[in-house]
Design a protein around this motif. Sequence first.
Motif, PDB file in Angstrom:
ATOM      1  N   ASN A  23       0.893  -1.201  -0.029  1.00  0.00           N
ATOM      2  CA  ASN A  23       0.073  -0.071  -0.094  1.00  0.00           C
ATOM      3  C   ASN A  23       0.865   1.543   0.092  1.00  0.00           C
ATOM      4  O   ASN A  23       0.730   2.155  -1.006  1.00  0.00           O
ATOM      5  N   CYS A  24       1.741   1.485   1.087  1.00  0.00           N
ATOM      6  CA  CYS A  24       2.524   2.774   1.205  1.00  0.00           C
ATOM      7  C   CYS A  24       3.980   2.720   0.803  1.00  0.00           C
ATOM      8  O   CYS A  24       4.491   3.559   0.791  1.00  0.00           O
ATOM      9  N   ARG A  44      -6.559  -4.331   4.420  1.00  0.00           N
ATOM     10  CA  ARG A  44      -6.380  -3.188   4.789  1.00  0.00           C
ATOM     11  C   ARG A  44      -7.448  -2.574   5.770  1.00  0.00           C
ATOM     12  O   ARG A  44      -8.468  -2.157   5.599  1.00  0.00           O
ATOM     13  N   CYS A  60       1.823  -3.452   8.429  1.00  0.00           N
ATOM     14  CA  CYS A  60       2.844  -2.390   8.031  1.00  0.00           C
ATOM     15  C   CYS A  60       2.913  -1.697   9.268  1.00  0.00           C
ATOM     16  O   CYS A  60       2.113  -1.089  10.030  1.00  0.00           O
ATOM     17  N   CYS A  89      -1.542   3.232   8.062  1.00  0.00           N
ATOM     18  CA  CYS A  89      -1.417   2.481   6.991  1.00  0.00           C
ATOM     19  C   CYS A  89      -2.439   1.497   7.126  1.00  0.00           C
ATOM     20  O   CYS A  89      -3.291   1.059   6.314  1.00  0.00           O
ATOM     21  N   THR A 128       6.492   0.929   2.295  1.00  0.00           N
ATOM     22  CA  THR A 128       7.522   1.183   3.127  1.00  0.00           C
ATOM     23  C   THR A 128       8.358   0.085   3.404  1.00  0.00           C
ATOM     24  O   THR A 128       7.702  -1.125   3.089  1.00  0.00           O
ATOM     25  N   SER A 176       3.810   1.530   9.212  1.00  0.00           N
ATOM     26  CA  SER A 176       3.708   2.951   8.831  1.00  0.00           C
ATOM     27  C   SER A 176       2.470   3.372   9.559  1.00  0.00           C
ATOM     28  O   SER A 176       1.282   2.814   9.233  1.00  0.00           O
TER      29      SER A 176
END
Length: 244
Positions: A187-188, A222, A203, A208, A190, A205
């Motif tokens: 997704n992000c 998510r 994750c 997120c 990282t 982050s």
Amino acid sequence: LQQCYDMEDLQLRDQMQTLAASLPHNFSCLICMEEQPADNSVDLECDHSICRTCIRGHISSKIEEHRFPVLCPVCMTAENNRQPAAISGLLVQQIGVDERQYAIWEEMELSQLSVLLHCRKCQRSVPVDRQEHDESRMLICPLPDCDHIWCKACQQSFIIDGPPHSCDGTSELDDLMKQQGWKYCPNCKTPVQRDGGCSHMTCISPACNTHFCYTCGENIVRSALTSDIQTAVAAHYRVCELFD
């Protein structure tokens, strides 16, 4: 009688023309405004009439200020859109500046065609062609006993046979992650490294809330809801390995 008169008149005209041609011509210097002999003027591309004393003083002052190119002082004050004429190196030689000033002139003239390149590895500097320097993305130390290559934008060294260079390090990081088997959050993006445990990754982050599989890299779910996470994780690991 008429023929004699005509002959005398013609001779008189010839004598007057010869006398006028032999008289010294004067010009008015556009800097000091003084009338001076024509042979004391200099020839500029802009055709402005300047005496040798004034143009020598102008050139000398600009050399001492390390200003280049040196432009015609009359053009610089003219109120028009015409490009000011530049003073040539030949004129600087002819005008009679001293050796020290002419050495400065040559250095400034050379600097228009080259740039001083400093190598951080061998700690030496060498002039290189300005056009090649401006067009190059990477710089190579031209000295024969140095093999340093670096990026002109960020000044970081290039690694021979390494990954493609990126000033922000993304290309090098991506290559390192592939070598180490690390994963990006789907997704992000990282970077995530697993140091043990199962393949279910969360994750790190903030906000997120992405759960993904370290084995296949697929986005599982998510969500911040425990029930959603448990359901998605159970469904994913019915077809994928939770543990190595």
